[in-house]
Design an enzyme around this catalytic site. Sequence first.
Site, PDB file in Angstrom:
ATOM      1  N   ALA A  88       0.828  -1.204   0.000  1.00  0.00           N
ATOM      2  CA  ALA A  88       0.000   0.000   0.000  1.00  0.00           C
ATOM      3  C   ALA A  88       0.865   1.257   0.000  1.00  0.00           C
ATOM      4  O   ALA A  88       2.034   1.232   0.407  1.00  0.00           O
ATOM      5  CB  ALA A  88      -0.920  -0.003   1.215  1.00  0.00           C
ATOM      6  N   GLY A 126       0.381  -5.426   0.557  1.00  0.00           N
ATOM      7  CA  GLY A 126      -0.662  -5.442  -0.463  1.00  0.00           C
ATOM      8  C   GLY A 126      -0.223  -6.151  -1.720  1.00  0.00           C
ATOM      9  O   GLY A 126      -1.044  -6.743  -2.440  1.00  0.00           O
ATOM     10  N   GLU A 133      -0.888  -9.676  -1.202  1.00  0.00           N
ATOM     11  CA  GLU A 133      -2.337  -9.887  -1.312  1.00  0.00           C
ATOM     12  C   GLU A 133      -2.779  -9.933  -2.776  1.00  0.00           C
ATOM     13  O   GLU A 133      -3.661 -10.720  -3.143  1.00  0.00           O
ATOM     14  CB  GLU A 133      -3.075  -8.792  -0.547  1.00  0.00           C
ATOM     15  CG  GLU A 133      -2.911  -8.952   0.964  1.00  0.00           C
ATOM     16  CD  GLU A 133      -3.489  -7.804   1.768  1.00  0.00           C
ATOM     17  OE1 GLU A 133      -4.395  -8.040   2.572  1.00  0.00           O
ATOM     18  OE2 GLU A 133      -3.016  -6.657   1.587  1.00  0.00           O
ATOM     19  N   GLU A 172       2.997  -5.525   7.530  1.00  0.00           N
ATOM     20  CA  GLU A 172       2.047  -4.546   8.086  1.00  0.00           C
ATOM     21  C   GLU A 172       2.103  -4.436   9.612  1.00  0.00           C
ATOM     22  O   GLU A 172       1.875  -3.357  10.168  1.00  0.00           O
ATOM     23  CB  GLU A 172       0.608  -4.901   7.667  1.00  0.00           C
ATOM     24  CG  GLU A 172       0.295  -4.663   6.204  1.00  0.00           C
ATOM     25  CD  GLU A 172       0.588  -5.873   5.339  1.00  0.00           C
ATOM     26  OE1 GLU A 172       0.116  -5.905   4.192  1.00  0.00           O
ATOM     27  OE2 GLU A 172       1.296  -6.795   5.815  1.00  0.00           O
TER      28      GLU A 172
END
Length: 738
Positions: A62, A112, A115, A135
């Site tokens: 992110a 991310g 992910e 994270e």
Amino acid sequence: MPAVTSVRPDGVGVITLDSPPVNSLGSDLVTSFMQEFPKLVEDPKVKAIVVTGKGALFCGGAEITEFAVMVAMGAEKFKETNPVAHLSKMMDLIDASPKTVVAALNGPALGGGAEVSLACHYRVAAPKSSVGFPEVNLGLLPGAQGTQRLPRVAPLPTAMTMILQGKPLNAEAARKNGIVDVVAKGDVLEEAAEFALSHPPAPISKREVPKTNRFMVAAGALESGLNTAVKAAPLMIAPRSIIKCFEAACSKKSFREGVQVELEEFSKLVFSVESAALRHLFLSERLAQKVPGVNEKPAPLKKIGILGAGLMGGGIAMCFVQKGVPVVLKDAKQEWLDGGMKKIVSLWEGQLKKGRLSKEKFKQYMSLLKPTLDYGDFKDVDMVIEAVPEIMDLKKQVFLDIEKSTKPDAFICTNTSGLNIDDIAAVLKDPSRVMGTHFFSPANVMQLLENIRTAKSSNRTLSTGMAMAKLISKKVVMVGNCDGFVGNRMLAPYAGEAKMLVEEGATIEQIDKAAQTFGMAMGPMALGDLVGLELFWKQRQAANDMKKQTKTYYGPYELTDWLCEQGRYGLKTPDPKIKANGRGVFIHRGREKFVDPEVVAKLEEIRKTKGVTARPVSDEEIVERLFFPLINEGFKILEVYIYGYGFPPSKGGPMFFAENYVGFKKILEKLKIYGAQAKERFTKNPHYLPIDYFEPSKLLEACVAKEGTKVFPGQTLIDVVLKDFRKQSPGPGPFSKL
């Protein structure tokens, strides 16, 4: 565009994440991806799809800078227009593709990015790629379905290690754990395309969580994992939320219900002060890598000279050797050199016995380290770092000796913790090759490095110093040349108050425990034993003024002076008579330590001499007196434009802690109270020296006056006030270049 598409001759559509430098999932990239991906799905010429990243990374996760905007929206507005939900929709889009989607991991897939790879039906990884979820280090959890997807493909212990502890896996380890399907032997994009054409769609969202993972949850694996995470980082709040997400994934809840739990837990965390602190620290450390005006190409460092084989010099030597850089380690006497080498070798042998170091690596390390008594062996080094005792005349002499023995373009650095480097450099013909490199003890363990700019340091010197720090994996901050720089200058009031609190009645154990409960790795008294109690004692001896105080050290000195006179400097001074491998404030035996009974008796004697009656001291007072003057010194440092540095990560650093945990007003009030008490003490009792670290910073007072002012997302009130403060300053200050 951030998401670029193309169609290969074999009918494989390729969508490339192209958002330099790390292909982060900012709003522009996500929007672009969601526009471009459906075009490949709908294109009849496209038989299968490959997702990859441009450059050396698949995706770095992110865009953290956008989180401040999320928080500025407020919790209610966040629920209405949740930007994380938009990212989750991107995962759903990939997952629901009727055409096979393969992630071609050309490099690290982090956060991310991991992910995105799990939203794809399969994963083909380049040998040097990796998968990770960092994270938790930002006080967050994977908020785009990662906590629900990973337990469906990986063993639960692996999933917990990756998400609870933020530990990545290399490509081969990811394959063995079911996260990656194939490790490419050749071109990763070619192999991913071939794989996509030969496999049907297989979305992870449709897979059941393996029964073994469910059994482990029933057997208490999640509680055990949480205990491990909390023990490692007791102030972190994210692990508890992560466990709730894992519980949802491994329960009877549907995939969609689990995603909803994840979204709720992520929302709680992103608005927490702990996460804000960790994000602030992360961005601050990243910003510290960029030094304004210093953009010259650094010189290569192929060989390093270290002068001084003591605890510090030996630790610095290890840093370079462990990165494959040859080191020449010099000292003045054979016994000093032998002692330093013995310490280094014993540390590596310890790693060898524990299986943390291979025999091959051990041999390599030993071959890269050359001990010597001869300055002539510095003839071909690219940089020399001196780590001799903190005595100005000695520093000047060794600089002259180094100059005679090195190449004209070799850099000469000093590891001084507070002496004026301009004065040291002035003895050289070319002081532009000099800078400070203040390592923290033990240098082979501590991550922080202060690089100090002198009045005549060249840009090439400074850029090479910053590159050197990166080479040995240090978190580096460029600071100005002043008394104590930043680290020791902020730590000096902290250490001084610890000694004062002991004399007033707090126990040594109580002080260290209060500091550790606050979040410090160790208390100030244990830190003194680790670093060495003799450092400032010898400096005052050299200055022929045992009552001397500087911005680097403060009294009271009676206890530490007595210990030094006994030859008890801490961990570095064993005492075979009592079977101690170190003796100072504590008696150290192996990994165990306890306060020396003789120290307790000496404290009673000191109190009696000074006419002080011991009183109960609360933990709250200890924390305030240790950390509030440290914060106040941070404000004073900012007044003269020097960068600060962090302490417990979940507190975000002293200045963030002041603004977001305590409040400027309370700190100012307490400084005045403790300042008045200190003044009464040193004016009425001749045994005590005057101190000024409780005197409030003008910048702190200005912040109190502006408290309540609205600031932009990503800004702090200190940023705003400091800008005005500098405008009103009569001159640029000695460190304005920073």
